[in-house]
Design a protein around this motif. Structure first.
Motif, mmCIF file in Angstrom:
data_model
loop_
_atom_site.group_PDB
_atom_site.id
_atom_site.type_symbol
_atom_site.label_atom_id
_atom_site.label_comp_id
_atom_site.label_asym_id
_atom_site.label_seq_id
_atom_site.Cartn_x
_atom_site.Cartn_y
_atom_site.Cartn_z
ATOM 1 N N GLU A 47 -6.786 -23.302 22.265
ATOM 2 C CA GLU A 47 -5.697 -22.279 22.051
ATOM 3 C C GLU A 47 -4.611 -22.982 23.001
ATOM 4 O O GLU A 47 -3.795 -23.056 23.146
ATOM 5 N N ASN A 48 -5.260 -23.200 24.105
ATOM 6 C CA ASN A 48 -3.993 -23.193 24.772
ATOM 7 C C ASN A 48 -4.490 -24.659 25.890
ATOM 8 O O ASN A 48 -4.930 -24.786 27.464
ATOM 9 N N PRO A 49 -4.315 -26.544 25.311
ATOM 10 C CA PRO A 49 -5.201 -27.350 25.880
ATOM 11 C C PRO A 49 -4.023 -28.054 26.998
ATOM 12 O O PRO A 49 -4.552 -28.655 27.875
ATOM 13 N N VAL A 50 -2.679 -27.385 27.483
ATOM 14 C CA VAL A 50 -1.898 -28.039 28.258
ATOM 15 C C VAL A 50 -2.293 -26.600 29.566
ATOM 16 O O VAL A 50 -2.297 -27.301 30.741
ATOM 17 N N MET A 51 -1.964 -25.537 29.091
ATOM 18 C CA MET A 51 -1.778 -24.823 30.610
ATOM 19 C C MET A 51 -3.490 -24.163 30.474
ATOM 20 O O MET A 51 -2.794 -22.960 31.466
ATOM 21 N N ALA A 52 -4.051 -24.066 30.308
ATOM 22 C CA ALA A 52 -5.669 -23.967 30.061
ATOM 23 C C ALA A 52 -6.489 -23.633 32.048
ATOM 24 O O ALA A 52 -7.016 -22.653 31.761
ATOM 25 N N THR A 53 -5.789 -24.756 32.503
ATOM 26 C CA THR A 53 -6.779 -25.228 33.774
ATOM 27 C C THR A 53 -5.678 -24.348 34.717
ATOM 28 O O THR A 53 -6.650 -23.460 35.523
ATOM 29 N N GLN A 54 -4.493 -24.247 34.631
ATOM 30 C CA GLN A 54 -4.116 -22.843 35.401
ATOM 31 C C GLN A 54 -3.993 -21.673 35.411
ATOM 32 O O GLN A 54 -4.115 -21.290 36.173
ATOM 33 N N PHE A 55 -4.384 -21.592 34.106
ATOM 34 C CA PHE A 55 -4.913 -20.131 33.237
ATOM 35 C C PHE A 55 -6.074 -19.323 34.478
ATOM 36 O O PHE A 55 -6.105 -18.660 34.143
ATOM 37 N N VAL A 85 2.001 -13.803 23.882
ATOM 38 C CA VAL A 85 2.549 -12.513 23.843
ATOM 39 C C VAL A 85 3.731 -12.988 23.429
ATOM 40 O O VAL A 85 4.137 -13.521 24.314
ATOM 41 N N ARG A 86 5.064 -12.058 22.185
ATOM 42 C CA ARG A 86 6.489 -12.183 22.264
ATOM 43 C C ARG A 86 6.141 -10.316 22.863
ATOM 44 O O ARG A 86 6.059 -9.890 22.758
ATOM 45 N N LYS A 87 7.726 -9.763 23.928
ATOM 46 C CA LYS A 87 7.619 -9.470 24.233
ATOM 47 C C LYS A 87 8.625 -8.359 24.497
ATOM 48 O O LYS A 87 10.385 -9.598 24.231
ATOM 49 N N ILE A 88 9.542 -7.473 24.575
ATOM 50 C CA ILE A 88 10.843 -7.210 25.229
ATOM 51 C C ILE A 88 10.735 -6.638 26.687
ATOM 52 O O ILE A 88 10.016 -5.437 27.258
ATOM 53 N N ASN A 89 11.929 -7.340 27.524
ATOM 54 C CA ASN A 89 12.469 -6.702 28.838
ATOM 55 C C ASN A 89 12.594 -5.881 28.800
ATOM 56 O O ASN A 89 12.786 -5.209 28.509
ATOM 57 N N ARG A 130 5.737 -14.725 27.128
ATOM 58 C CA ARG A 130 4.744 -14.274 27.951
ATOM 59 C C ARG A 130 3.538 -14.333 27.927
ATOM 60 O O ARG A 130 2.971 -14.304 26.613
ATOM 61 N N ALA A 131 2.366 -14.135 28.401
ATOM 62 C CA ALA A 131 1.304 -13.906 27.947
ATOM 63 C C ALA A 131 0.395 -12.868 28.723
ATOM 64 O O ALA A 131 1.070 -12.050 29.590
ATOM 65 N N ILE A 132 -0.675 -11.932 27.994
ATOM 66 C CA ILE A 132 -1.133 -10.590 27.963
ATOM 67 C C ILE A 132 -2.363 -11.012 29.287
ATOM 68 O O ILE A 132 -3.078 -11.903 28.227
ATOM 69 N N LEU A 133 -3.317 -10.701 29.816
ATOM 70 C CA LEU A 133 -4.278 -10.755 30.465
ATOM 71 C C LEU A 133 -5.080 -9.235 30.842
ATOM 72 O O LEU A 133 -4.341 -8.170 31.162
ATOM 73 N N VAL A 134 -6.006 -9.200 30.490
ATOM 74 C CA VAL A 134 -6.667 -7.686 30.121
ATOM 75 C C VAL A 134 -8.238 -8.256 30.559
ATOM 76 O O VAL A 134 -8.928 -8.507 30.110
ATOM 77 N N TYR A 185 -1.897 -6.838 32.685
ATOM 78 C CA TYR A 185 -1.499 -7.992 33.569
ATOM 79 C C TYR A 185 0.011 -8.679 32.588
ATOM 80 O O TYR A 185 -0.904 -8.688 31.578
ATOM 81 N N LYS A 186 1.007 -8.790 32.830
ATOM 82 C CA LYS A 186 2.154 -9.259 32.109
ATOM 83 C C LYS A 186 1.793 -10.708 32.738
ATOM 84 O O LYS A 186 2.523 -10.804 33.900
ATOM 85 N N LEU A 187 2.254 -12.031 32.727
ATOM 86 C CA LEU A 187 1.943 -13.551 33.364
ATOM 87 C C LEU A 187 3.248 -13.926 32.520
ATOM 88 O O LEU A 187 3.351 -14.325 31.555
ATOM 89 N N GLU A 188 4.009 -15.244 33.225
ATOM 90 C CA GLU A 188 4.553 -16.346 32.799
ATOM 91 C C GLU A 188 4.324 -17.606 32.819
ATOM 92 O O GLU A 188 3.937 -18.159 33.579
ATOM 93 N N PRO A 189 3.938 -17.269 31.904
ATOM 94 C CA PRO A 189 3.228 -19.130 31.649
ATOM 95 C C PRO A 189 3.649 -20.182 32.069
ATOM 96 O O PRO A 189 3.697 -20.845 32.332
ATOM 97 N N ARG A 190 4.797 -19.604 31.498
ATOM 98 C CA ARG A 190 6.057 -21.560 32.219
ATOM 99 C C ARG A 190 6.030 -21.411 34.038
ATOM 100 O O ARG A 190 6.492 -22.574 34.704
ATOM 101 N N LYS A 191 5.263 -20.355 34.905
ATOM 102 C CA LYS A 191 5.536 -20.273 35.877
ATOM 103 C C LYS A 191 3.654 -20.145 35.666
ATOM 104 O O LYS A 191 3.446 -19.582 37.678
#
Length: 982
Positions: free
Chosen positions: A809-817, A839-843, A851-855, A861-867
């Protein structure tokens, strides 16, 4: 009379004098009629039930059926006493007790007989000062029965229709009902076709009583009469002709004549064309008939003689009366053609018997009495004479038949009054006919003078000339007859004209030449040529006398039953009893003679078997059953025990009792014994019922016990057979159908099903690897909160939980995550990752972002995938109070927090895209909260309420075809999640 008052106050409106029913008009609705009451009187003897019209109707029917003898029920009484209502109830009773097989032809005859009353009342009844529905004609109806007692037909005779009512009515009275029903009940279109208006006051013949309160019911009565005519068999064309004839009479009344020199003209000429249209005649012929009279000379020449205004008015009124009389007779004849017995052969169908019902006008005494009252009172004299003779004959025949000595009874014989009226050459009718046949101008005063000369010495006749001191009579106008019912003063004014009943031949020819077949049928004598010499028609009085003689002969051939109707007051009040008024009616109805006849002999008689059946409990020798050779001897023993032997006589088949007190004594003793007998019978019968029920119950319980054991044993054996191999089945018996248990084992089966499900679950769980148990527990938790509330919550697929660590599901960013998770683990030392996803969220600026969420087991946690999944917000799980989702397939989730700053997300960038992960997240959280013994509220709603930095918002979901990915938008109340429609 005091007993009559008390009976009236108690609502007991019927009583007996022998077999004569005396009926008091209650002037209110009572509960004395109907199907239930009919069943109480059917098949009973007169004395077995309280006095009632149904009793006399049943007696007449039984006499007709048992002895194959014609019977008649004679109903008499003055206007307003309830004669018409009594005849209706008698007809209804006879109709109700006949024809149990419901054959179609018999039902038709019964229905026509009943419906004919409605039609005859409309055309023959009118409102008078004494009665709102007074019969202004006499009616004699024969009802024919076959040998089984079913009605096969009937015939109606009418007598002396009060046609003078057409021209004028007394103040406060009305014309016949039919005119008002036509004006108020017919449709506007039909009324216009008849050239009529709604207002009865617009017509001379209906102006009297036009504002009467009866007008309110005329409309509904019109519909009832129309429906009745259809049921009887009148064709639509015949009904239209009847309406046209009624309209003709109304218009005739408004025709007025004016003198124009020596000639006479019609003032309102437009009525001529309307009358011609309604009568289907030529306007010229109609106009000529109204203004001229055709006279045949001795040489065969025909000349036209013009009417004077007086003659034209007389001819017009005579025509109106004749048209209505013939219409009424035609209606009666039309009903007779429908109800007459058809194709009846006594050799094939048995003897045809008859029950006759006579509803005849009562004795009338008004302030002004004319020709009609004279005929009516003569009719009552004639019938009274017959009734007394029949009663005496019946009594004499019964006494002789039973071997009882007959004693002569003194009574007033009104034959002298009948002879005063009808005796040839000497009676009033003969004197009146002689005056009418005398040439020249004969006046009513001359007729009175002739009576004074010929009848001056008669004890029942007088006049002012014969009794000059009697100022209650006028010279040259009044004469008085001493009737059996009282003295009646008659005014001779109009006697000559009413007796002649003159109608010019011109009107007869005019109506005969009409193209309306109904109107033409009413005037057969119009076919006679004016030059043809015809026999002088009989006068009205002679015709009526002849019909009365025929009626009396007819009645004398039948076994009579009597109903005497009495009105308690003249105010139509249900509360007022005028004793003097009732005493007068009792006298002229001949009830005193009835009482004298009964009192002179034996007032009460009854067959021995019936007498014993009613009173045998009062004697020890006859209760419960006597052992004597005959019922007569048993009756004698009963009478002797009570000491009544001096007041009775023993006939061949009946016991004759002289004094009513004997019956009162027997009835009183019987009433005292009946409760004791009833209790004895109840005791014996209840004991028998209890013993029988006990035997039944014992047998039933024995059978039930054996049967229950059999059902239980059969069920258990079947249960063992079906489930004995479930351990070796792949589904451990999930598809095995449970047998239907007997009622006693219903709860046992429910408990067994619960045990079986637990055993099967244990078998399945034993085979699940420990690594899958967490997923199973989470799915169970999700099912408990979402089952039935959300359409799809992903229970059929494998739950991966930590999707961001998956290369699929996350081939590019799985390692960073993974690095970010490890860094958080080193920093916070959490136990495990519960869930992660893009996820898609309202800021905070109410804009949507990726964004991404980690429970984890401690934080969200609310995470920024691009950073490199930088942590944007950390929310301890202890701050989360609930989760809200929708019932649809969208991926909207709202986390509710204690500080009222909720988190709104929508899963996206999933592989595959149609994955449903809402149920997975809810199940993981619910399971985790249960493990930590905390409560997590899960709400399912299509419009979710939330708080953002303390402000209330709503978020809803809307599907759109054009979208590729879900996204948030603003709405008036908050936000909308737009989801692609798949």
């Amino acid at each position: 009379m005091e007993s009559g008052i008390s009976r009236f106050e108690m609502g007991r409106i019927y009583t007996y004098i022998g077999e004569v029913v005396v009926s008091m008009n209650p002037y209110k609705q009572t509960q004395l009629y109907g199907k239930d009451v009919i069943e109480q009187y059917q098949g009973r003897e007169l004395y077995e039930r309280p006095p009632h019209l149904y009793a006399v109707a049943d007696a007449a029917y039984k006499a007709m059926k048992r002895r194959a003898k014609d019977t008649c029920i004679v109903i008499s009484g003055e206007s307003g006493a309830g004669k018409t209502e009594a005849s209706k109830y008698i007809m209804q009773y006879i109709a109700a007790i006949t024809n149990p097989s419901q054959r179609e032809e018999v039902e038709r005859v019964k229905n026509v007989l009943l419906k004919s009353n409605c039609v005859l009342e409309a055309f023959g009844n009118a409102k008078t000062n004494r009665n709102d529905n007074s019969s202004r004609f006499g009616k004699y109806m024969d009802i024919n029965f076959d040998f089984k007692g079913d009605p096969t037909g009937g015939h109606i005779n009418n007598y002396l229709l009060e046609k003078s009512r057409i021209l004028h009515q007394q103040p406060g009275e009305r014309n016949f009902h039919s005119f008002y029903q036509l004006l108020l009940g017919t449709s506007d279109a039909q009324l216009a076709s008849l050239h009529l208006c709604r207002d009865p006051a617009a017509y001379r013949f209906t102006s009297e009583g036009a504002s009467n309160n009866l007008l309110a019911s005329d409309q509904s009565n019109f519909k009832d009469v129309a429906d009745a005519m259809k049921v009887i068999g009148f064709s639509p064309e015949e009904i239209d002709s009847v309406y046209k004839i009624l309209a003709t009479i109304l218009h005739l009344g408004n025709v007025s004549f004016v003198a124009e020199g020596d000639a006479v003209a019609i003032e309102n000429r437009e009525l001529v064309s309307q009358l011609a249209e309604l009568t289907s005649t030529q306007p010229e012929s109609l106009l000529r008939t109204l203004l001229y009279r055709a006279v045949a000379t001795g040489g065969g020449e025909v000349i036209e003689k013009g009417h004077s205004a007086k003659e034209a008015n007389y001819a017009r009124d005579a025509c109106a009366k004749a048209i209505y009389e013939r219409l009424f007779c035609w209606i009666v004849g039309r009903i007779n053609t429908v109800i007459e017995v058809k194709n009846y052969d006594a050799r094939l169908h048995g003897k045809n018997t008859v029950i006759a019902v006579l509803d005849i006008y009562g004795f009338e005494i008004f302030d002004s009495n004319s020709f009609e009252q004279f005929c009516i009172n003569y009719c009552n004299e004639k019938l009274q004479q017959l009734f007394i003779e029949l009663i005496l004959r019946q009594e004499q025949e019964e006494y002789q038949r039973e071997g009882i000595e007959w004693q002569h009874i003194e009574y007033f014989n009104n034959q002298i009054i009948v002879d005063l009226v009808e005796q040839p050459h000497k009676g009033i009718i003969s004197i009146l006919d002689e005056a009418c046949l005398t040439g020249g101008q004969v006046t009513d005063a001359m007729f009175l003078e002739s009576m004074n000369t010929k009848l001056g010495k008669h004890p029942h006749y007088t006049s002012r000339k014969l009794c000059a001191t009697d100022k209650s009579m006028e010279f040259g106008r009044d004469f008085r007859i001493k009737h059996y019912a009282g003295n009646v003063t008659y005014s001779v004014e109009g006697f000559i004209d009413k007796n002649k009943d003159t109608l010019f031949q011109d009107f007869k020819r005019l109506m005969y030449n009409s193209t309306d077949p109904v109107l033409r049928d009413m005037w057969p004598e119009g076919e006679v040529s004016i030059t043809e010499v015809t026999k002088r028609p009989l006068t009205a009085a002679t015709l009526f006398k002849n019909s009365m003689v025929a009626l009396v002969e007819n009645l004398a051939s039948k076994e009579p039953y009597y109903v005497r109707c009495i009105k308690p007051n003249d105010q139509k009040s249900p509360l007022l009893f005028d004793a003097e008024r009732c005493r007068h009616q009792v006298e002229y109805l001949g009830l005193l003679e009835n009482v004298r006849v009964r009192r002179a002999g034996f007032a009460y008689r009854q067959p021995y078997d019936r007498f014993l059946l009613r009173y045998k409990m009062t004697c020890e020798y006859t209760w419960p059953n006597h052992l004597m050779p005959t019922d007569q001897e048993a009756t004698r023993a009963l009478i002797d025990q009570h000491g009544f032997q001096d007041d009775v006589a023993y006939g061949h088949t009946k016991l004759f009792i002289r004094m009513p007190q004997i019956l009162f004594c027997l009835e009183q003793e019987r009433a005292q014994l009946i409760p004791i007998i009833v209790l004895l019978l109840q005791k014996a019968w209840r004991g028998a019922l209890a013993r029988r029920r006990c035997r039944y119950l014992r047998a039933i319980y024995t059978i039930m016990g054996h049967y229950r054991r059999h059902k239980v044993k059969t069920y258990l054996l079947e249960l063992v057979r079906r489930f004995q191999g479930v351990r070796s089945m792949a589904d451990y018996g999930k598809g095995v159908e449970w047998p239907d248990p007997p009622a006693v084992l219903a709860q046992f089966q429910e408990n067994s099903k619960l045990l079986f499900r637990r055993w099967r679950a244990r078998q399945i769980v034993k085979n699940i690897p420990p690594s899958d148990m967490g997923q199973i527990q989470a799915k169970v938790a999700a099912m408990e909160v979402l089952q039935g509330l959300r359409k799809d919550w992903g229970c059929q697929r494998n739950w991966g939980r930590d999707y961001l660590s998956s290369v699929a599901e996350n081939p590019v960013m799985a390692t960073q995550f993974a690095r970010r998770v490890q860094a958080l683990r080193d920093k916070v030392h959490f136990g495990s990752v519960l869930f992660s996803c893009h996820v898609r969220k309202i800021n905070r600026f109410n804009k949507s972002r990726d964004r991404a969420i980690l429970v984890t087991d401690q934080h969200l946690y609310k995470l920024e995938p691009r950073k490199q999944y930088k942590v944007m917000r950390t929310l301890p799980l202890s701050m989360v109070t609930g989760v809200s989702v929708t019932s649809c397939q969208d991926q909207l989730v709202v986390f509710h927090t204690k500080n009222h700053d909720d988190l709104v997300i929508c899963f996206h960038k999933m592989q595959p895209e149609e994955d449903n992960r809402v149920g997975e997240l809810v199940g993981v959280l619910v399971d985790h909260f249960k493990t930590t013994k905390r409560e997590l509220q899960v709400r399912v709603s299509d419009c979710i309420q939330l708080s953002l930095r303390g402000r209330k918002r709503l978020v809803a979901v809307e599907m759109r075809h054009e979208l590729a990915f879900p996204d948030f938008g603003k709405s008036r109340d908050g936000f909308v999640l737009y989801c692609p429609r798949r």
